[in-house]
Design a protein around this motif. Structure first.
Motif, PDB file in Angstrom:
ATOM      1  N   ILE A 197       0.865  -1.177   0.000  1.00 51.70           N
ATOM      2  CA  ILE A 197       0.000   0.000   0.000  1.00 51.70           C
ATOM      3  C   ILE A 197       0.904   1.230   0.000  1.00 51.70           C
ATOM      4  CG2 ILE A 197      -1.829   1.265   1.182  1.00 51.70           C
ATOM      5  CD1 ILE A 197      -2.517  -1.397   2.631  1.00 51.70           C
ATOM      6  N   ALA A 227      -9.601  -2.588  -5.242  1.00 48.59           N
ATOM      7  CA  ALA A 227      -8.693  -3.498  -4.530  1.00 48.59           C
ATOM      8  C   ALA A 227      -9.484  -4.619  -3.863  1.00 48.59           C
ATOM      9  CB  ALA A 227      -7.869  -2.730  -3.501  1.00 48.59           C
ATOM     10  N   LEU A 249      -1.312  -1.544  -4.279  1.00 45.99           N
ATOM     11  CA  LEU A 249      -2.411  -0.594  -4.130  1.00 45.99           C
ATOM     12  C   LEU A 249      -1.809   0.792  -3.918  1.00 45.99           C
ATOM     13  CD1 LEU A 249      -5.306   0.365  -3.691  1.00 45.99           C
ATOM     14  CD2 LEU A 249      -5.197  -0.594  -1.359  1.00 45.99           C
TER      15      LEU A 249
END
Length: 450
Positions: free
Chosen positions: A32, A193, A211
């Motif tokens: 992330i 996602a 992501l």
């Protein structure tokens, strides 16, 4: 690339595999990446006006890195380093890749070997959701660089979180297809996602999901409900700070939804979650970089120091911390090691897999370099920095004088010692010049046929 059977035995000793018959041989990986998140714009640093419980939970469940650095104080170069394991200038991305040719200062080397392509060799299914920013055309599109699936934004920044254009152009894509989705970009990336994780439910292969949020990059446009919540909770907050905090909390809320999906799908217990930012926070937009100097775009610590944490249930001891100096480019060899892969091409990053098991572990001392090439007032020239033996030599703009700081005694970079530490200056300047000479052989614009 080839597997290393002898290493796999050691890997299983260091990171024991659970006995479940459904357990995959390697962890799922979720990276992330926040965009322009300030070093202390997470509440695990006790920043009083912000709440990031889901990012905090990654740190609590795993390891927090307090000296983690981006390879550049701006977007594209840092992303190039994360995905190639190299200094950005060594893969043709010393500056921002933009859709305006006259303001473009990077072109990803077509032969660069990216992390998703590497992970595919260990059987991973690979996907990127969110911001790409490493190329707008063939051969540097996500699906051409190792990602099986792409659902997100090709360019640098959004001009509007709801309208999803840049300079009047739509860069939203699902794989190679232009799309016109409705909604706030942060919420869209979260939803996409979640959708991807659902497609991987029950898949025998591990997944690698990158992501990459555009939040909290400008323009600062949080959802109205998040902004109202922040203003109600923080009556003395400025409007500027409130909007930034709300956008960060909106991203954190999305991260919580993604993690909840992992748990609901039974994927969480064997998923390694990496949380990072691509550079420091932008001060004039209200970012909080803690007590380090300056912010995004600068070579001072506030421009390159980033929040970072990693969790992996049953493998990383919860609540641990590391002060080792690490960079985004180190993620590449670390994940390669955990996936049982050798890297047989040149990279600059070093694996810190040992630190995931023992937070007190160290890596070998090394000089580390930072770069930014930019147009506008920079005239297309570079600014850069080098850190070695905890001394830092930097040139904050191409026309600024060099500065030297002893980060051990002066972590806030207040006392420029360039006139009193001549030997250190000479040593670091030589290291920097050598790095620049190597980078000079790598094109950073597309070479047109003559």
């Amino acid at each position: 690339m080839k597997r290393q059977p002898s290493y796999l035995i050691l890997l299983f000793l260091l990171f024991p595999v659970l006995s479940s018959a459904q357990e995959k041989p390697y962890p799922n990986v979720l990276i992330i990446l926040a965009d322009d998140l300030g070093y202390h714009d997470v509440s695990y640093y006790n920043t009083p006006d912000i709440r990031t419980p889901n990012i905090d939970e990654i740190a609590r469940q795993g390891i927090r890195f307090d000296n983690f650095y981006a390879n550049s104080p701006v977007c594209s170069p840092s992303r190039a380093s994360l995905l190639t394991g190299r200094y950005p200038e060594m893969v043709g991305v010393p500056g921002l890749i933009r859709n305006q040719v006259t303001d473009n200062f990077g072109y990803l080397t077509p032969g660069a070997q990216l992390l998703p392509a590497l992970m595919k060799q260990a059987g991973y299914k690979t996907a990127i959701v969110g911001k790409w920013n490493l190329g707008l055309d063939t051969p540097n599109l996500p699906n051409q660089k190792g990602f099986d699936y792409f659902h997100g934004w090709l360019d640098d920044m959004l001009d509007d979180y709801w309208k999803h254009t840049r300079n009047g152009i739509n860069f939203m894509r699902e794989n190679g297809k232009p799309i016109i989705p409705e909604g706030h970009a942060t919420d869209l990336f979260t939803s996409w996602a979640v959708d991807y994780l659902d497609t991987q439910h029950g898949n025998e292969n591990p997944f690698f999901l990158y992501l990459a949020y555009t939040a909290p990059h400008a323009p600062i446009q949080p959802g109205a409900d998040f902004l109202a919540k922040v203003k109600a909770r923080e009556p003395n907050i400025t409007d500027k700070r409130a909007k930034l905090v709300a956008l960060i909390e909106q991203m954190d809320d999305g991260i919580g939804k993604v993690i909840s999906t992992l748990k609901a799908n039974g994927q969480f217990k064997n998923t390694l979650i990496v949380f990072l930012s691509d550079n420091g926070g932008q001060l004039d937009l209200g970012a909080n970089n803690g007590n380090v100097r300056d912010g995004k775009g600068t070579m001072y610590e506030g421009g390159i120091r980033i929040p970072a944490c990693i969790s992996w249930p049953g493998h990383i001891k919860p609540g641990t911390q590391s002060t080792e100096k690490l960079l985004l480019m180190d993620i590449y060899p670390t994940l390669a090691e955990l996936a049982g892969l050798s890297v047989d091409h040149k990279i600059d990053g070093v694996s810190f897999a040992s630190i995931l098991k023992n937070s007190g572990s160290k890596i070998a001392p090394r000089p580390i370099f930072f770069i930014r090439r930019e147009g506008s007032t920079y005239g297309g020239k570079i600014s850069n920095a080098v850190v070695n033996d905890n001394f830092k030599l930097l040139q904050n703009t191409p026309t600024s004088p060099f500065e030297l700081y002893d980060l051990t005694k002066d972590p806030q970079e207040h006392n420029n010692v360039i006139k009193t530490e001549e030997a250190k200056r000479v040593t670091l300047h030589r290291l920097l010049m050598k790095q620049m000479q190597k980078a000079g052989s790598v094109p950073w614009q597309k070479l047109e046929e003559q």
